[in-house]
Write an enzyme that holds these catalytic residues in place. Structure first.
Site, mmCIF file in Angstrom:
data_model
loop_
_atom_site.group_PDB
_atom_site.id
_atom_site.type_symbol
_atom_site.label_atom_id
_atom_site.label_comp_id
_atom_site.label_asym_id
_atom_site.label_seq_id
_atom_site.Cartn_x
_atom_site.Cartn_y
_atom_site.Cartn_z
ATOM 1 N N CYS A 155 50.843 43.093 82.615
ATOM 2 C CA CYS A 155 50.129 44.195 83.564
ATOM 3 C C CYS A 155 49.511 44.712 82.162
ATOM 4 O O CYS A 155 49.954 44.976 80.980
ATOM 5 C CB CYS A 155 50.998 45.114 84.085
ATOM 6 S SG CYS A 155 49.977 46.482 84.639
ATOM 7 N N ASP A 287 39.978 50.846 87.590
ATOM 8 C CA ASP A 287 41.192 50.388 87.046
ATOM 9 C C ASP A 287 41.001 49.528 85.960
ATOM 10 O O ASP A 287 39.744 48.869 85.828
ATOM 11 C CB ASP A 287 42.320 50.120 88.317
ATOM 12 C CG ASP A 287 43.604 50.013 87.843
ATOM 13 O OD1 ASP A 287 43.999 50.401 86.533
ATOM 14 O OD2 ASP A 287 44.286 49.588 88.839
ATOM 15 N N ASN A 288 41.872 49.266 85.127
ATOM 16 C CA ASN A 288 42.159 48.087 83.963
ATOM 17 C C ASN A 288 40.721 48.342 83.249
ATOM 18 O O ASN A 288 39.954 47.388 83.089
ATOM 19 C CB ASN A 288 41.895 46.687 84.903
ATOM 20 C CG ASN A 288 43.063 46.370 85.480
ATOM 21 O OD1 ASN A 288 44.349 46.689 84.877
ATOM 22 N ND2 ASN A 288 43.036 46.158 86.826
HETATM 23 N N1 LIG Z 1 46.112 42.348 96.252
HETATM 24 C C1 LIG Z 1 46.642 42.934 95.207
HETATM 25 N N2 LIG Z 1 46.667 42.107 93.926
HETATM 26 C C2 LIG Z 1 47.171 42.542 92.881
HETATM 27 C C3 LIG Z 1 47.694 43.841 92.523
HETATM 28 C C4 LIG Z 1 47.537 44.563 93.788
HETATM 29 O O1 LIG Z 1 48.127 45.780 93.940
HETATM 30 N N3 LIG Z 1 46.967 43.942 94.854
HETATM 31 N N4 LIG Z 1 47.968 44.628 91.426
HETATM 32 C C5 LIG Z 1 47.547 43.590 90.269
HETATM 33 C C6 LIG Z 1 48.045 43.970 89.011
HETATM 34 S S1 LIG Z 1 47.529 45.536 88.428
HETATM 35 C C7 LIG Z 1 48.949 43.305 88.339
HETATM 36 S S2 LIG Z 1 49.513 43.687 86.764
HETATM 37 C C8 LIG Z 1 49.336 41.871 88.920
HETATM 38 C C9 LIG Z 1 50.988 41.768 88.863
HETATM 39 O O2 LIG Z 1 51.442 40.740 89.705
HETATM 40 P P1 LIG Z 1 52.860 40.724 90.164
HETATM 41 O O3 LIG Z 1 53.069 42.159 90.955
HETATM 42 O O4 LIG Z 1 53.033 39.348 90.877
HETATM 43 O O5 LIG Z 1 53.756 40.677 88.752
HETATM 44 O O6 LIG Z 1 48.845 41.846 90.244
HETATM 45 C C10 LIG Z 1 47.558 42.285 90.449
HETATM 46 N N5 LIG Z 1 47.122 41.808 91.594
HETATM 47 MO MO LIG Z 2 48.340 45.437 86.159
#
Ligand SMILES: Nc1nc2c(c(=O)[nH]1)N[C@H]1C(S)=C(S)[C@@H](COP(=O)(O)O)O[C@H]1N2
Ligand SMILES: [Mo]
Ligand code: HEM
Length: 870
Positions: A155, A287-288
């Site tokens: 993350c 974000d990000n």
């Molecule tokens: N649909 C969806 N995908 C997502 C997210 C989410 O909230 N919704 N979070 C993202 C983020 S910020 C991260 S760091 C990763 C985390 O994957 P994990 O929860 O399987 O570790 O999923 C990503 N994909």
């Molecule tokens: Mo993330």
């Protein structure tokens, strides 16, 4: 190594989609059949025991369907689910992380996907393509080449707590475990996209998930040419370590973008949209990103342009490392330790770059020692064959998409002479971790040298990490508290050239509204909260979150579940300066100081504990409905079972408990206060007397009472308490708002079910032969049948004629009714409840009755402090 290729590894090429997705399956049998790691030189998944139980914590949330591992550390309260594993547990699993311990980053509720719906799960590929298609899971699994590859997801918020300690960012705190590694199985995204035939001019691929969030579905984008480049390794995955994806990790299908931040790896994938501009999804824009360091939360909130500048968007991970051993708060006994201590940790880089060196320093970075590095990922490059139904085909791929492990044996004598162990990594682009933190609004990509402080205590060395993800402590907090400047380039140590004490220029965000001076009691807080207005407390101030339920980025549930609670710790941990700057709009007053203490002192539940008393003032516990007894056409006694046979409710006389259950119609939680009719010291159960307000021609009916009425036997309700500012201590002594007050008599005015709190006090007095307090009960009802607890009331009046008088008045009494008629009137109040020395009035009934009684009693000479409304 040549033997490796000839080993027959069972494969699952013929994937039966439905069977493969049983969520309750304990353990993937294939793993048992696999050769042990000694036979095949690839690291295999650690033993995994997928949880099947729904944790109590999750039961009242939208994620009530997701089994989870209790070891995970929750970073944003109960919901949404954002967790990291304890660092040592993560590291000790080895190269691959079991799915149940794999970190989770969810922006909202986990989509609920039933087994039988998985084969029909579909992904639409559209936008700038010549052949828009919708692919089902079956197509994706059966019609494309499948690969299996180890990939580390990280993350962008990994290590953010360090940033938040320097200055709160717009993001919640992560420790150094916001990363995990697994073998992912599925098709390459390149193959999927090619079958839709992207058009000339297409530059991006946008991805969308099924999780419905406050600002739309989660979505983001990456460059199309990356997605088409097999070397970039971008894939769709439906298995993790050979198991179907778990709900938290995107079941049934997700994107995995290796080498880039986790945020690009969209879970619960439903759409791929090929475009000529980057995604305009709210989460892609907001974000990000790593904004320039001088951009404050306020600046970023005021000017949108900071967020749309693609130069600040994060794709590749940056180079990073952390120390696992020595652990946080590890103690090394110098009398028993050997001569060497082996420090260990992890390192990763982005974009497929290899970690090329890891260095440690014990003298603030003046000199460095070279650590040894193990690249477990490389062992897969030499392996050829199938694994979990996907081809392992990495020999030609030069990229590094996984974490590596470093270690270094250090003479204990050197540790003893040092104040801190510093670690930094470098990648094959010669990018090296910086000494100083690059703070930014979202607190992302934090990668300064990882510092473990060393202090001596007697014959031991104590090690301390910068922070702990969920607990207080860590050397950063200590330095900050002692007035050190964490950003001075020396980890906050005061330098000789420094001014005597430099105060960090951190601006406190004021969350209070000018001119708000209302003082709010605990009772008011609880009552309003239980009336559906989510009032909550942060740092002693009361906020009403009602107006922000819809707009809240954390979802309405995080606010409603905070109703009536002091949520300072969670709230401050979660929210940015921007969020805090919004708070004055919701500020309504200051909690009375005694109430702050009462809220704080309440204890946290320990699961599995056999508690002698049931109620806890700040935690919801479940009670099972075991029986419904009909009392009259509209009144029932609901019997609830306590947690065990000898448990008592723990409700002081005169106090109430809150009951929460889901409205079967709207599925929203309803909270109301009740006083049980059963005695507080009754063991094993609790009885509630409830009048059910059925809908009438002009009235909607009572939501709570109807919901209770519909509750099937065996179902649970949540309870919390006690609440109330009145308590009867016994023998003529009353506690009101924390103050004792003697009484010789009490006037009790009630209507309908208002008898329940009154009855509780009356019964306590009557049962104590040494209590000489006298009573008048003035009880108003409609029909004779409506009178509740009538036989008990009459029995008391008979047995204790000198000190207990009960007067009923009916508005619609039949002809045979010999008692009083009409509403509770001035005359009745004058006659039975006239002011007296050492007396007080307890009132409970419908709002109109309570208001009338208040006005009249005050006019008749009672002081406001003599009246208590339940
Ligand atoms: N649909 C969806 N995908 C997502 C997210 C989410 O909230 N919704 N979070 C993202 C983020 S910020 C991260 S760091 C990763 C985390 O994957 P994990 O929860 O399987 O570790 O999923 C990503 N994909
Ligand atoms: Mo993330
Ligand atoms: C009216 C009061 C509130 C306001 C104005 C508010 C504002 C915000 C804002 C702006 C965010 C986005 C992130 C940020 O900028 O920090 C956010 C996220 C969040 N808030 Fe609140 N909030 C309120 C009350 C609460 C309460 C009482 C809780 C529970 C303790 C809570 C829990 C959360 C959570 C869990 C998130 C999101 C975490 C994630 O990113 O997944 N909020 N809130």
């Amino acid at each position: 190594m040549a033997t490796v290729a000839t080993l027959a590894i069972p494969s699952t090429t013929n994937i039966c989609v439905t069977e493969d997705y049983s969520p309750t399956k304990k353990r993937h049998t294939e793993l048992h059949d696999l050769p042990t790691p000694q036979e095949v030189d690839i690291p295999l998944p650690p033993p995994s025991f997928l949880p099947t139980e729904i944790l109590d914590l999750d039961k009242g949330t939208p994620d009530h369907h997701v089994p989870r591992d209790p070891r995970l550390l929750r970073l944003t309260g109960v919901h949404p689910f954002n967790v990291e594993p304890p660092l040592t547990a993560l590291f000790n699993e080895g190269f691959l992380t079991s799915p149940e311990l794999f970190y989770v980053r969810n922006h909202g509720p986990v989509p609920q996907v039933r087994d039988q719906d998985i084969p029909e799960w579909s992904v639409r590929i559209e936008g700038l393509v010549d052949n828009p298609v919708t692919l089902s899971m079956r197509d994706i699994v059966e019609n494309y080449d499948q690969i299996t590859a180890p990939i580390t997801l990280v993350c962008a918020g990994n290590r953010r707590k360090e940033q938040n300690t320097v200055r709160k960012s717009k993001g919640f705190s992560w420790g150094p475990s916001g990363l995990s590694t697994a073998l992912f199985t599925g098709p390459m995204m390149a193959d999927i996209l090619r079958s839709a035939r992207p058009r000339r001019g297409a530059k991006f691929v946008c991805m969308e998930g099924a999780d419905r969030l406050p600002n739309g579905f989660y979505g983001t984008s990456v460059k199309l040419n990356w997605a088409l480049d097999r070397n970039k390794g971008i894939m769709l995955a439906y298995k993790m370590n050979g198991e179907p994806l778990t709900p938290d990790h995107g079941r049934p299908l997700r994107v995995v973008v290796p080498g880039q931040i986790g945020g690009r790896s969209v879970k619960w994938l439903t759409r791929l949209i090929v475009t000529d501009t980057p995604s305009d999804n709210w989460y892609h824009v907001n974000d990000n990103r790593v904004l320039p360091t001088m951009v404050s939360p306020e600046m970023s909130a005021q000017d949108k342009k900071w967020w749309t500048d693609e130069r600040y968007a994060i794709y590749d991970l940056n180079v990073n490392s952390a120390t696992v051993y020595p652990e946080h708060e590890e103690r090394l006994d110098l009398t028993t330790s050997g001569e060497l201590y082996t420090a260990k940790g992890y390192a990763y880089a982005g974009g497929g770059r290899r970690i090329t060196r890891v260095e440690l320093s014990l003298d603030k970075g003046k000199s460095w020692r070279l650590a040894e590095i193990k690249y477990a990922e490389d062992r897969y490059r030499e392996y050829e064959g199938e694994l979990f139904g996907g081809k392992v085909d990495m020999w030609q791929r030069e990229t590094c998409f996984c974490w590596s492990f470093w270690s270094l044996a250090i003479p204990v004598a050197d540790l003893q002479d040092s104040d801190a162990l510093l670690v930094r990594a470098m990648d094959d682009a010669m990018s090296v971790q910086p000494r100083d933190m690059y703070w930014s609004v979202l607190g992302m990509m934090n990668n300064p040298w990882f510092r473990v402080a060393i202090t001596k205590e007697g014959n031991s060395l104590i090690f301390e990490h910068p922070t702990h993800p969920t607990k207080a402590g860590g050397w950063m907090e200590k330095v900050k508290k002692s007035g050190g400047d964490l950003t001075n380039g020396y980890w906050g140590e005061r330098q000789q050239s420094d001014e005597p004490l430099e105060q960090a220029p951190v601006k406190e965000i004021c969350m209070k509204k000018d001119g708000v001076s209302r003082i709010i009691s605990l009772d008011e807080l609880k009552i309003n909260s239980s009336n559906g207005e989510p009032w909550f407390v942060v740092d002693g101030e009361v906020y009403d979150g009602t107006a922000f339920l819809e707009g809240h980025p954390g979802g309405a549930i995080s606010i409603t579940s905070s109703a009536g609670l002091d949520v300072s710790e969670d709230f401050l941990a979660i929210h940015s300066e921007t969020a805090k700057a919004m708070m004055p709009d919701y500020h309504i007053g200051t909690l009375r100081p005694d109430a702050i203490k009462a809220l704080k002192n309440s204890t946290q539940p320990t699961p599995g504990e056999r508690r002698p008393t049931f109620l806890q003032p700040n935690a919801w516990f479940k009670l099972k409905l075991s029986e419904k007894k009909t009392v009259s056409w509209d009144t029932k006694i609901f019997v609830f079972q306590l947690e065990h046979d000898t448990q008592t409710l723990g409700l002081p006389i005169g106090q109430h408990l809150m009951i929460k259950l889901n409205d079967p119609i709207s599925n929203e939680p309803i909270i109301r206060s009740y006083t049980p009719i059963s005695e507080g010291n009754l063991q094993g159960r609790m009885e509630l007397l409830v009048k059910i307000y059925h809908p009438g021609t002009n009235t909607p009916g009572g939501r709570m009472t109807m919901a209770l009425d519909r509750l099937p036997l065996g179902a649970d309700v949540d309870c919390k308490g006690p609440t109330g500012r009145f308590e009867y201590l016994g023998k003529g002594e009353v506690l009101i708002s924390g103050k004792k007050r003697p009484v010789q008599s009490m006037k009790m005015i009630c209507g309908g079910t208002g008898i329940t709190p009154i009855f509780q006090v009356l019964r306590a007095v009557m049962q104590d032969t040494n209590d000489s307090t006298s009573f008048v009960v003035l009880d108003g009802n409609r029909l004779e049948e409506d009178i509740l607890c009538r036989s008990e009331l009459e029995m008391y009046a008979e047995q204790h004629a000198q000190r207990c008088r009960v007067v009923h008045t009916l508005t619609q009494g039949s002809e045979s009714w010999k008692g009083r008629r009409g509403r509770i009137s001035e005359t009745l109040l004058q006659e039975f409840a006239a002011p007296e020395e050492l007396s007080m009035v307890l009132i409970c009934g419908p709002p109109a009755m309570e208001q009338f009684a208040k006005r009249t009693l005050l006019a008749q000479g009672w002081a406001e402090s003599d009246l208590h409304f339940f």
